[in-house]
Design a protein around this motif. Structure first.
Motif, PDB file in Angstrom:
ATOM      1  N   GLY A 191      26.559  43.605  34.223  1.00  0.00           N
ATOM      2  CA  GLY A 191      27.440  43.195  33.127  1.00  0.00           C
ATOM      3  C   GLY A 191      28.554  42.262  33.520  1.00  0.00           C
ATOM      4  O   GLY A 191      28.339  41.186  34.076  1.00  0.00           O
ATOM      5  N   GLN A 192      29.752  42.722  33.267  1.00  0.00           N
ATOM      6  CA  GLN A 192      30.973  41.931  33.371  1.00  0.00           C
ATOM      7  C   GLN A 192      31.159  41.255  34.737  1.00  0.00           C
ATOM      8  O   GLN A 192      31.514  40.090  34.830  1.00  0.00           O
ATOM      9  CB  GLN A 192      32.146  42.881  33.066  1.00  0.00           C
ATOM     10  CG  GLN A 192      33.512  42.265  33.053  1.00  0.00           C
ATOM     11  CD  GLN A 192      33.669  41.239  31.922  1.00  0.00           C
ATOM     12  OE1 GLN A 192      32.859  41.151  31.013  1.00  0.00           O
ATOM     13  NE2 GLN A 192      34.698  40.445  32.028  1.00  0.00           N
ATOM     14  N   GLY A 193      30.973  42.056  35.792  1.00  0.00           N
ATOM     15  CA  GLY A 193      31.043  41.470  37.136  1.00  0.00           C
ATOM     16  C   GLY A 193      32.443  41.278  37.688  1.00  0.00           C
ATOM     17  O   GLY A 193      32.653  40.464  38.586  1.00  0.00           O
ATOM     18  N   SER A 194      33.416  42.046  37.199  1.00  0.00           N
ATOM     19  CA  SER A 194      34.776  41.859  37.739  1.00  0.00           C
ATOM     20  C   SER A 194      34.860  42.319  39.196  1.00  0.00           C
ATOM     21  O   SER A 194      35.573  41.710  40.003  1.00  0.00           O
ATOM     22  CB  SER A 194      35.827  42.580  36.876  1.00  0.00           C
ATOM     23  OG  SER A 194      35.757  43.964  37.065  1.00  0.00           O
ATOM     24  N   ASN A 195      34.114  43.361  39.546  1.00  0.00           N
ATOM     25  CA  ASN A 195      34.094  43.784  40.957  1.00  0.00           C
ATOM     26  C   ASN A 195      33.391  42.733  41.819  1.00  0.00           C
ATOM     27  O   ASN A 195      33.832  42.442  42.928  1.00  0.00           O
ATOM     28  CB  ASN A 195      33.407  45.146  41.109  1.00  0.00           C
ATOM     29  CG  ASN A 195      34.333  46.294  40.760  1.00  0.00           C
ATOM     30  OD1 ASN A 195      35.251  46.612  41.522  1.00  0.00           O
ATOM     31  ND2 ASN A 195      34.138  46.893  39.585  1.00  0.00           N
ATOM     32  N   LEU A 196      32.319  42.163  41.290  1.00  0.00           N
ATOM     33  CA  LEU A 196      31.622  41.087  42.009  1.00  0.00           C
ATOM     34  C   LEU A 196      32.590  39.926  42.249  1.00  0.00           C
ATOM     35  O   LEU A 196      32.692  39.408  43.375  1.00  0.00           O
ATOM     36  CB  LEU A 196      30.420  40.605  41.185  1.00  0.00           C
ATOM     37  CG  LEU A 196      29.798  39.283  41.640  1.00  0.00           C
ATOM     38  CD1 LEU A 196      29.157  39.429  43.014  1.00  0.00           C
ATOM     39  CD2 LEU A 196      28.764  38.786  40.632  1.00  0.00           C
TER      40      LEU A 196
ATOM     41  N   ALA B 174      27.622  47.222  41.819  1.00  0.00           N
ATOM     42  CA  ALA B 174      28.897  46.977  41.135  1.00  0.00           C
ATOM     43  C   ALA B 174      28.634  46.916  39.634  1.00  0.00           C
ATOM     44  O   ALA B 174      28.479  45.843  39.058  1.00  0.00           O
ATOM     45  CB  ALA B 174      29.517  45.681  41.644  1.00  0.00           C
ATOM     46  N   GLY B 175      28.511  48.113  39.041  1.00  0.00           N
ATOM     47  CA  GLY B 175      28.230  48.155  37.610  1.00  0.00           C
ATOM     48  C   GLY B 175      26.762  47.924  37.310  1.00  0.00           C
ATOM     49  O   GLY B 175      26.410  47.404  36.257  1.00  0.00           O
TER      50      GLY B 175
ATOM     51  N   ILE C 213      30.224  51.833  43.291  1.00  0.00           N
ATOM     52  CA  ILE C 213      31.567  52.142  42.798  1.00  0.00           C
ATOM     53  C   ILE C 213      31.440  52.843  41.451  1.00  0.00           C
ATOM     54  O   ILE C 213      30.640  52.433  40.604  1.00  0.00           O
ATOM     55  CB  ILE C 213      32.457  50.883  42.715  1.00  0.00           C
ATOM     56  CG1 ILE C 213      33.880  51.278  42.347  1.00  0.00           C
ATOM     57  CG2 ILE C 213      31.924  49.828  41.748  1.00  0.00           C
ATOM     58  CD1 ILE C 213      34.946  50.421  42.948  1.00  0.00           C
ATOM     59  N   HIS C 214      32.220  53.916  41.305  1.00  0.00           N
ATOM     60  CA  HIS C 214      32.109  54.725  40.079  1.00  0.00           C
ATOM     61  C   HIS C 214      33.501  54.997  39.511  1.00  0.00           C
ATOM     62  O   HIS C 214      34.416  55.351  40.266  1.00  0.00           O
ATOM     63  CB  HIS C 214      31.387  56.043  40.401  1.00  0.00           C
ATOM     64  CG  HIS C 214      31.162  56.875  39.183  1.00  0.00           C
ATOM     65  ND1 HIS C 214      30.185  56.562  38.260  1.00  0.00           N
ATOM     66  CD2 HIS C 214      31.808  57.958  38.705  1.00  0.00           C
ATOM     67  CE1 HIS C 214      30.238  57.449  37.278  1.00  0.00           C
ATOM     68  NE2 HIS C 214      31.211  58.303  37.521  1.00  0.00           N
ATOM     69  N   PRO C 215      33.653  54.881  38.180  1.00  0.00           N
ATOM     70  CA  PRO C 215      34.988  55.010  37.592  1.00  0.00           C
ATOM     71  C   PRO C 215      35.437  56.448  37.309  1.00  0.00           C
ATOM     72  O   PRO C 215      35.855  56.763  36.195  1.00  0.00           O
ATOM     73  CB  PRO C 215      34.858  54.201  36.289  1.00  0.00           C
ATOM     74  CG  PRO C 215      33.441  54.385  35.899  1.00  0.00           C
ATOM     75  CD  PRO C 215      32.651  54.497  37.181  1.00  0.00           C
TER      76      PRO C 215
ATOM     77  N   GLN D 218      39.968  49.879  36.625  1.00  0.00           N
ATOM     78  CA  GLN D 218      39.381  48.667  37.210  1.00  0.00           C
ATOM     79  C   GLN D 218      40.339  47.997  38.191  1.00  0.00           C
ATOM     80  O   GLN D 218      39.911  47.479  39.215  1.00  0.00           O
ATOM     81  CB  GLN D 218      38.941  47.712  36.105  1.00  0.00           C
ATOM     82  CG  GLN D 218      37.652  48.214  35.455  1.00  0.00           C
ATOM     83  CD  GLN D 218      36.614  47.141  35.253  1.00  0.00           C
ATOM     84  OE1 GLN D 218      36.896  46.098  34.685  1.00  0.00           O
ATOM     85  NE2 GLN D 218      35.395  47.383  35.707  1.00  0.00           N
TER      86      GLN D 218
ATOM     87  N   GLU E 144      39.841  49.840  41.195  1.00  0.00           N
ATOM     88  CA  GLU E 144      38.517  49.531  41.773  1.00  0.00           C
ATOM     89  C   GLU E 144      38.579  48.269  42.625  1.00  0.00           C
ATOM     90  O   GLU E 144      37.962  48.195  43.684  1.00  0.00           O
ATOM     91  CB  GLU E 144      37.480  49.327  40.657  1.00  0.00           C
ATOM     92  CG  GLU E 144      37.057  50.610  39.987  1.00  0.00           C
ATOM     93  CD  GLU E 144      35.937  50.410  38.978  1.00  0.00           C
ATOM     94  OE1 GLU E 144      35.381  51.412  38.541  1.00  0.00           O
ATOM     95  OE2 GLU E 144      35.610  49.260  38.624  1.00  0.00           O
TER      96      GLU E 144
HETATM   97  C1  GRF Z   1      32.996  49.590  36.945  1.00  0.00           C
HETATM   98  O1  GRF Z   1      33.939  50.322  36.229  1.00  0.00           O
HETATM   99  C2  GRF Z   1      32.228  50.479  37.891  1.00  0.00           C
HETATM  100  O2  GRF Z   1      32.968  51.555  38.336  1.00  0.00           O
HETATM  101  C3  GRF Z   1      31.083  50.963  37.059  1.00  0.00           C
HETATM  102  O3  GRF Z   1      30.757  49.868  36.234  1.00  0.00           O
HETATM  103  C4  GRF Z   1      31.904  49.059  36.032  1.00  0.00           C
HETATM  104  C5  GRF Z   1      31.530  47.651  36.359  1.00  0.00           C
HETATM  105  O4  GRF Z   1      32.545  46.742  36.060  1.00  0.00           O
HETATM  106  N1  GRF Z   1      30.009  51.429  37.892  1.00  0.00           N
HETATM  107  P1  GRF Z   1      32.423  45.225  36.471  1.00  0.00           P
HETATM  108  O5  GRF Z   1      31.081  44.745  35.954  1.00  0.00           O
HETATM  109  O6  GRF Z   1      32.525  45.118  37.945  1.00  0.00           O
HETATM  110  O7  GRF Z   1      33.556  44.530  35.758  1.00  0.00           O
END
Ligand code: GRF
Length: 187
Positions: A12-17, A85-86, A106-108, A169, A172
């Motif tokens: 999805g969003q990919g903010s962690n990426l 990452a999501g 990673i888990h929220p 986030q 994270e």
């Molecule tokens: C994060 O909250 C992560 O913990 C969960 O999915 C979300 C992904 O967010 N597993 P993003 O795509 O990295 O913005």
């Protein structure tokens, strides 16, 4: 420093990426992102891959051959770390075994509490005083492997799902890089 070739799995969003891409530009950060895998062709992470000239593949997890296709590409790119990452798919026991290297997620939530989806609504419903996020090794059970880094924050009376998500986030984006640094310090 010889950086580890890393693949990030997204949906999805990919903010962690995005955060990991930024961090990996630092010469002292132990990984280089060499591949991005998405099971969703519309994921924002695909745009990030293109923008940063990182090779990516969009996979169809409904195909029986999907795992083998991914494993072949990981081998070709000499990937030694997978960061989930999501990524909204469960990684199979066979995949973990055949990859044979490190997979982290990673888990929220403050695992082992609130495995699975909809963590923020469940946390609020249970009137928890605190919540947070966790980076852990991936094993064959959902959100289950050994914890690498976990951080928490206090929940205020006016917090809602949206604010909890924002605060989680933000945290994270601190702990994912921290966990990666810790990982390669320990090997
Ligand atoms: C994060 O909250 C992560 O913990 C969960 O999915 C979300 C992904 O967010 N597993 P993003 O795509 O990295 O913005």
């Amino acid at each position: 420093m010889v950086k580890k070739n890393t693949c990030v799995f997204i949906s999805g969003q990919g903010s962690n990426l995005e955060n990991l891409i930024l961090r990996s530009r630092d010469n002292f950060f132990p990984i280089n992102i060499k591949l991005i895998i998405s099971n969703n062709k519309n994921a924002r992470g695909i745009y990030l891959a293109k923008k940063n000239s990182i090779p990516y593949i969009v996979v169809n997890t409904k195909l029986r051959t999907c795992d083998n296709q991914i494993l072949r590409t990981l081998k070709k790119k000499k990937i030694s770390l997978i960061c989930l990452a999501g990524y909204m798919k469960i990684i199979s026991k066979n995949f973990i075994k055949n990859f044979g290297k490190i997979i982290i997620n990673i888990h929220p939530s403050l695992l082992p509490k609130y495995k699975g989806l909809n963590t923020f609504s469940r946390v609020l419903k249970n009137n928890e005083k605190k919540t947070g996020c966790t980076v852990h090794y991936v094993d064959e059970k959902l959100d289950n492997g050994q914890i690498i880094v976990q951080k928490s924050f206090h929940i205020n009376s006016d917090d809602n799902e949206k604010t909890l998500k924002q605060k989680t986030q933000r945290l994270e984006h601190q702990i994912f890089p921290e966990a990666i640094i810790k990982l390669f310090r320990n090997i």
